[in-house]
Design a protein around this motif. Structure first.
Motif, PDB file in Angstrom:
ATOM      1  N   LYS A 134       0.832  -1.203   0.000  1.00 38.14           N
ATOM      2  CA  LYS A 134       0.000   0.000   0.000  1.00 38.14           C
ATOM      3  C   LYS A 134       0.869   1.256   0.000  1.00 38.14           C
ATOM      4  CE  LYS A 134      -3.956  -2.157   2.306  1.00 38.14           C
ATOM      5  NZ  LYS A 134      -4.815  -2.180   3.521  1.00 38.14           N
ATOM      6  N   GLN A 188       2.293   1.630  -3.458  1.00 34.86           N
ATOM      7  CA  GLN A 188       1.291   2.141  -4.398  1.00 34.86           C
ATOM      8  C   GLN A 188       1.117   3.646  -4.232  1.00 34.86           C
ATOM      9  OE1 GLN A 188      -1.932  -0.422  -3.221  1.00 34.86           O
ATOM     10  NE2 GLN A 188      -1.559  -1.883  -4.883  1.00 34.86           N
ATOM     11  N   ARG A 189       1.123   4.117  -2.971  1.00 37.55           N
ATOM     12  CA  ARG A 189       1.025   5.564  -2.753  1.00 37.55           C
ATOM     13  C   ARG A 189       2.252   6.289  -3.310  1.00 37.55           C
ATOM     14  NH1 ARG A 189      -0.977   3.776   2.303  1.00 37.55           N
ATOM     15  NH2 ARG A 189       1.034   4.186   3.282  1.00 37.55           N
ATOM     16  N   GLN A 219       1.833   6.555  -7.062  1.00 35.47           N
ATOM     17  CA  GLN A 219       0.856   7.593  -7.386  1.00 35.47           C
ATOM     18  C   GLN A 219       1.443   8.991  -7.203  1.00 35.47           C
ATOM     19  OE1 GLN A 219      -2.319   6.512  -4.741  1.00 35.47           O
ATOM     20  NE2 GLN A 219      -3.060   4.836  -6.050  1.00 35.47           N
ATOM     21  N   ALA A 220       2.227   9.168  -6.139  1.00 41.82           N
ATOM     22  CA  ALA A 220       2.866  10.465  -5.911  1.00 41.82           C
ATOM     23  C   ALA A 220       3.875  10.767  -7.016  1.00 41.82           C
ATOM     24  CB  ALA A 220       3.547  10.482  -4.543  1.00 41.82           C
TER      25      ALA A 220
END
Length: 361
Positions: free
Chosen positions: A79, A82-83, A86-87
């Motif tokens: 998780k 994944q963040r 995305q960033a």
């Protein structure tokens, strides 16, 4: 005696887009590793449960706690990964919009070339986001997000069109709002539809510096097609020319099926015998390509071929880009005279085609 270190001021030139692309690649690599680790942790936990189910009493409670913790830890790290991806994607989008706002640049060039037509005569036009201390009156264009290639057609691949939003700010003395922006909107709509083959939506409104018009371009070709460096097929340019010749030929009725009515089809048929590309020339984000190839055509007169080759200049040649030149470098024709049951003529046409497009990031 201590010796003082000499300070040296060094500057390094970095590419924000390249840096952002590398950061995104690194984040994706870390995520891939963590996903692999999580899969292994789940397999280890499942194996321990199987061993217990078969009566293996060597598996301790501590082993189970540790294996369960490893799964939860791995899932948590996924998780986080994944963040991070995305960033990194957001940072790349920001870098592309800031460093390579080619939609805004394209519109700025169009306005500078026809300021009367846009109702902005005499105003300086700048690509960039305005600040409170900008000179007034002035025009500013910027993108908050990069333009995105449009995918379509049979191959579902980029065909040179892009979509994206450009913000146009008219900075006025005292921040007065311009109530009537119809001249600007109509000129932009004409640019998008007639010159770029797409469409645009316009949303005028107030801005702290004067007026803001949000322009949402859809499926436009901004000056040059925006295409990947890697081509789908090296014969794309010659294939596009072949189609143009066939489409321009007279139409005749032919029996294409065993039963049923005849179909109205082009009289000229053919194929691309061969095609090859010379070393491309790259200037910044623009690439120029040269292709040499051979077409074999049935029932195509030389006049038709040479006329369409000239008309082909300026058109779009699939994923090869915009055609800058199309030269017939060789032409041979022979009569078939019933050869293998065929009649008519067969032409062998050698063609050199030069194209150009913008490189999609």
């Amino acid at each position: 005696m201590a010796t003082a270190k000499k300070n040296q001021n060094t500057t390094t030139n970095t590419d924000p887009i390249a840096d952002a692309e590398q950061a995104l690649a690194d984040a994706r690599n870390v995520l891939t590793i963590r996903q692999s680790d999580a899969e292994q942790a789940r397999e280890d936990l499942a194996e321990m449960k199987d061993r217990i189910g078969w009566g293996d009493d060597s598996v301790t409670a501590e082993d189970m706690v540790r294996a369960t913790f490893n799964v939860e830890r791995a899932d948590g790290l996924i998780k986080a990964g994944q963040r991070a991806v995305q960033a990194a994607e957001r940072e790349l989008s920001k870098a592309l919009a800031t460093e390579d706002p080619f939609l805004a640049e394209w519109l700025a060039e169009a306005i500078r070339a026809n300021q009367w037509g846009y109702g902005l005569y005499g105003l300086p036009v700048t690509v960039g986001k305005p600040t409170e201390d900008v000179p007034t009156p002035s025009v500013w264009l910027y993108q908050d997000a990069p333009a995105e290639p449009v995918k379509g057609g049979v191959r579902r691949m980029a065909d040179g069109r892009v979509s994206g939003t450009v913000s146009l700010v008219i900075a006025t003395p005292g921040g007065e709002h311009v109530p009537d922006t119809s001249a600007i909107v109509n000129a932009v709509r004409n640019l998008a539809e007639r010159s770029a083959g797409g469409s645009v939506s316009a949303h005028p409104g107030k801005h702290q510096l004067g007026t803001l018009i949000s322009l949402g371009f859809r499926a436009v070709v901004p000056g040059l097609p925006v295409l990947p460096v890697k081509m789908f097929k090296v014969d794309s340019a010659h294939g596009a020319l072949l189609r143009a010749i066939s489409d321009a030929s007279p139409k005749v009725y032919k029996q294409l099926r065993q039963i049923g009515p005849k179909d109205l089809v082009p009289s000229v048929t053919g194929k691309v015998e061969d095609a090859r590309e010379a070393e491309p020339s790259i200037d910044g984000q623009v690439i120029t390509r040269t292709f040499e190839g051979t077409l074999t055509l049935r029932d195509a007169g030389r006049g038709l071929v040479e006329r369409i080759a000239q008309e082909f200049i300026g058109s779009e040649a699939f994923d090869a880009g915009r055609v800058l030149g199309a030269e017939i470098t060789g032409y041979q024709v022979r009569d078939l005279e019933g050869h293998y049951g065929k009649y008519g003529t067969e032409s062998t046409v050698k063609v050199r085609i030069v194209t150009r497009h913008r490189i999609a990031r």
